[in-house]
Motif scaffolding. Structure first.
Motif, PDB file in Angstrom:
ATOM      1  N   UNK A   1      95.759  69.653  37.504  1.00  0.00           N
ATOM      2  CA  UNK A   1      96.509  70.617  38.288  1.00  0.00           C
ATOM      3  C   UNK A   1      95.553  71.374  39.218  1.00  0.00           C
ATOM      4  N   UNK A   2      95.937  71.426  40.480  1.00  0.00           N
ATOM      5  CA  UNK A   2      95.063  72.034  41.486  1.00  0.00           C
ATOM      6  C   UNK A   2      94.738  73.490  41.151  1.00  0.00           C
ATOM      7  N   UNK A   3      95.713  74.231  40.659  1.00  0.00           N
ATOM      8  CA  UNK A   3      95.480  75.649  40.377  1.00  0.00           C
ATOM      9  C   UNK A   3      94.424  75.838  39.291  1.00  0.00           C
ATOM     10  N   UNK A   4      94.426  74.963  38.289  1.00  0.00           N
ATOM     11  CA  UNK A   4      93.425  75.064  37.236  1.00  0.00           C
ATOM     12  C   UNK A   4      92.053  74.612  37.741  1.00  0.00           C
ATOM     13  N   UNK A   5      92.047  73.568  38.566  1.00  0.00           N
ATOM     14  CA  UNK A   5      90.777  73.101  39.116  1.00  0.00           C
ATOM     15  C   UNK A   5      90.093  74.215  39.908  1.00  0.00           C
ATOM     16  N   UNK A   6      90.868  74.883  40.769  1.00  0.00           N
ATOM     17  CA  UNK A   6      90.289  75.922  41.623  1.00  0.00           C
ATOM     18  C   UNK A   6      90.165  77.262  40.905  1.00  0.00           C
ATOM     19  N   UNK A   7      91.033  77.484  39.926  1.00  0.00           N
ATOM     20  CA  UNK A   7      91.027  78.762  39.232  1.00  0.00           C
ATOM     21  C   UNK A   7      89.894  78.917  38.244  1.00  0.00           C
ATOM     22  N   UNK A   8      89.591  77.826  37.483  1.00  0.00           N
ATOM     23  CA  UNK A   8      88.508  77.983  36.508  1.00  0.00           C
ATOM     24  C   UNK A   8      87.657  76.744  36.259  1.00  0.00           C
ATOM     25  N   UNK A   9      88.127  75.550  36.589  1.00  0.00           N
ATOM     26  CA  UNK A   9      87.286  74.373  36.341  1.00  0.00           C
ATOM     27  C   UNK A   9      86.079  74.354  37.268  1.00  0.00           C
ATOM     28  N   UNK A  10      86.303  74.416  38.573  1.00  0.00           N
ATOM     29  CA  UNK A  10      85.189  74.416  39.522  1.00  0.00           C
ATOM     30  C   UNK A  10      84.286  75.648  39.358  1.00  0.00           C
ATOM     31  N   UNK A  20      82.945  68.906  34.295  1.00  0.00           N
ATOM     32  CA  UNK A  20      84.199  68.733  33.564  1.00  0.00           C
ATOM     33  C   UNK A  20      84.963  67.567  34.169  1.00  0.00           C
ATOM     34  N   UNK A  21      85.232  66.557  33.362  1.00  0.00           N
ATOM     35  CA  UNK A  21      86.016  65.415  33.817  1.00  0.00           C
ATOM     36  C   UNK A  21      87.472  65.662  33.462  1.00  0.00           C
ATOM     37  N   UNK A  22      88.343  65.666  34.459  1.00  0.00           N
ATOM     38  CA  UNK A  22      89.762  66.008  34.249  1.00  0.00           C
ATOM     39  C   UNK A  22      90.622  64.754  34.361  1.00  0.00           C
ATOM     40  N   UNK A  23      91.495  64.569  33.377  1.00  0.00           N
ATOM     41  CA  UNK A  23      92.446  63.464  33.385  1.00  0.00           C
ATOM     42  C   UNK A  23      93.863  64.015  33.269  1.00  0.00           C
ATOM     43  N   UNK A 249      85.897  80.707  28.825  1.00  0.00           N
ATOM     44  CA  UNK A 249      85.769  81.006  30.252  1.00  0.00           C
ATOM     45  C   UNK A 249      87.133  80.931  30.944  1.00  0.00           C
ATOM     46  N   UNK A 250      87.870  79.865  30.664  1.00  0.00           N
ATOM     47  CA  UNK A 250      89.133  79.631  31.365  1.00  0.00           C
ATOM     48  C   UNK A 250      90.199  80.654  31.017  1.00  0.00           C
ATOM     49  N   UNK A 251      90.108  81.263  29.836  1.00  0.00           N
ATOM     50  CA  UNK A 251      91.159  82.187  29.391  1.00  0.00           C
ATOM     51  C   UNK A 251      90.795  83.650  29.604  1.00  0.00           C
ATOM     52  N   UNK A 252      89.786  83.928  30.410  1.00  0.00           N
ATOM     53  CA  UNK A 252      89.453  85.322  30.723  1.00  0.00           C
ATOM     54  C   UNK A 252      90.481  85.899  31.699  1.00  0.00           C
ATOM     55  N   UNK A 255      89.714  84.536  35.259  1.00  0.00           N
ATOM     56  CA  UNK A 255      90.010  83.113  35.461  1.00  0.00           C
ATOM     57  C   UNK A 255      91.505  82.871  35.590  1.00  0.00           C
ATOM     58  N   UNK A 256      92.285  83.502  34.731  1.00  0.00           N
ATOM     59  CA  UNK A 256      93.728  83.306  34.787  1.00  0.00           C
ATOM     60  C   UNK A 256      94.312  83.889  36.067  1.00  0.00           C
ATOM     61  N   UNK A 257      93.778  85.022  36.519  1.00  0.00           N
ATOM     62  CA  UNK A 257      94.253  85.611  37.775  1.00  0.00           C
ATOM     63  C   UNK A 257      93.921  84.706  38.958  1.00  0.00           C
ATOM     64  N   UNK A 258      92.726  84.095  38.955  1.00  0.00           N
ATOM     65  CA  UNK A 258      92.380  83.151  40.035  1.00  0.00           C
ATOM     66  C   UNK A 258      93.335  81.968  40.043  1.00  0.00           C
ATOM     67  N   UNK A 259      93.623  81.428  38.870  1.00  0.00           N
ATOM     68  CA  UNK A 259      94.534  80.285  38.763  1.00  0.00           C
ATOM     69  C   UNK A 259      95.893  80.614  39.360  1.00  0.00           C
ATOM     70  N   UNK A 260      96.427  81.773  39.004  1.00  0.00           N
ATOM     71  CA  UNK A 260      97.751  82.176  39.464  1.00  0.00           C
ATOM     72  C   UNK A 260      97.776  82.336  40.984  1.00  0.00           C
ATOM     73  N   UNK A 261      96.639  82.690  41.572  1.00  0.00           N
ATOM     74  CA  UNK A 261      96.582  82.825  43.022  1.00  0.00           C
ATOM     75  C   UNK A 261      96.819  81.521  43.752  1.00  0.00           C
TER      76      UNK A 261
END
Length: 331
Positions: A1-10, A20-23, A249-252, A255-261
């Motif tokens: 999901x793009x939002x997760x990639x940009x929100x906390x994966x990258x 992080x390899x995403x499938x 990291x992803x659940x801070x 991070x969650x606010x970035x994802x939602x953006x």
């Protein structure tokens, strides 16, 4: 999901130097079960619905995370108080709040527009074809709410044969010309093409699509059904500690606010809401401004135990409606 990639994966990769390899996977727990039972676990973190998280945990397919220490909220609140109800369980850490609501074609009705779950089933006051997801969840809760069942009694009622028949009886009102969908963009197409006057829709998909050029439908937030997605770690992961570090990291809050953006699914932390603009908040299913509207919190544990029985009843009801066309129309 793009939002997760940009929100906390990258950002996680940039800050830690890890990769992080995403499938993508089809959902459910069958693939996780296959990996765990074959002792060939290749996934380290999986995004699961709340019901699947509970089922997989009960089957022993996920690592226990009940003692995990997560960052406290950006506002200073302890993390256990910061996460919304249901976002922390024995094997999972919540990441997304999402919802199912319904939308209506603004050109189909003169005068008053639909505004309640009752209106979705009221084909006398609001005539026209309806579209629902090809699944018993949400529609059967809605049917009982529309028939006067109190929110706190919905699942207790659905546990009985009489309750199931009561829900299906209410649903008979929308049976003629009923459209079924499984992909999130299908109800948007149905509404934009004038194939239906109202459709169940995933709230985030509908909210964004209603703002697209040429769209002429509006969302109804009253009666939305709230659900969650949680992160879990398959049992036997060879990178368990790295997976825990990523989840932390992803659940801070940040991070969650970035994802939602990037995609307005709701954050599972209350402290994240304060970091969002009013424009983003307006599209969120857990926007505090919607607190005055009816909200149904899907009972994931109940559905994990009862989905099969209600799916059987739902499928039988569809067959009673007549043959199902290639496009998913029940005729």
């Amino acid at each position: 999901m793009r939002s997760q990639m940009l929100g906390f994966v990258r950002p996680y990769e940039d800050e830690t130097g890890a990769r992080v390899h995403v499938e993508h996977y089809a959902g459910g727990i069958n693939e996780i079960r296959d990996q765990v039972e074959s002792a060939n676990v290749v996934w380290d973190v999986v995004d699961l619905t709340q019901a699947d998280s509970l089922r997989a945990c009960n089957e022993g397919l996920l690592e226990k995370l009940d003692d995990i220490e997560l960052p406290d909220g950006k506002d200073g609140s302890g993390f256990r108080d910061d996460f919304v109800e249901g976002a922390l369980n024995e094997c999972g850490v919540g990441v997304i709040v999402w919802a199912t609501a319904f939308a209506y074609d603004k050109g189909s009705f003169d005068g008053q527009a639909p505004s309640t779950i009752n209106d979705f089933f009221n084909t006398d006051a609001f005539p026209g074809r309806r579209a629902i997801r090809d699944d018993p969840t949400v529609i059967m809760e809605w049917a009982l709410i529309a028939d006067g069942v109190a929110q706190e009694d919905v699942y207790k009622t659905l546990e009985t044969e009489e309750g199931i028949e009561r829900a299906l009886s209410v649903m008979n009102a929308i049976k003629p010309g009923l459209q079924l969908w499984s992909n999130g963009r299908e109800p948007v197409r149905f509404l934009n093409d004038g194939e239906v006057t109202m459709s169940m829709v995933w709230a985030t998909t509908g909210a964004l699509a209603s703002e697209e050029p040429g769209a002429d439908f509006a969302m109804v937030w009253n009666g939305r059904v709230i659900e969650l997605d949680l992160f879990g770690i398959p049992k036997g992961s060879r990178n368990k500690q790295a997976a825990i570090d990523f989840i932390r990291y992803a659940s801070s809050s940040e991070s969650l606010a970035r994802m939602v953006g990037y995609l307005p699914n709701g954050p599972t932390r209350r402290s994240s809401l304060a970091l969002l603009s009013d424009e983003v908040l307006a599209r969120l299913p857990n926007n505090p401004a919607f607190d005055d509207k009816i909200v149904i919190r899907s009972d994931a544990e109940w559905w994990a135990e009862n989905h099969a029985a209600l799916e059987e009843a739902f499928d039988a009801w569809l067959k009673e409606a007549g043959r199902q066309g290639a496009s998913g129309t029940v005729r």
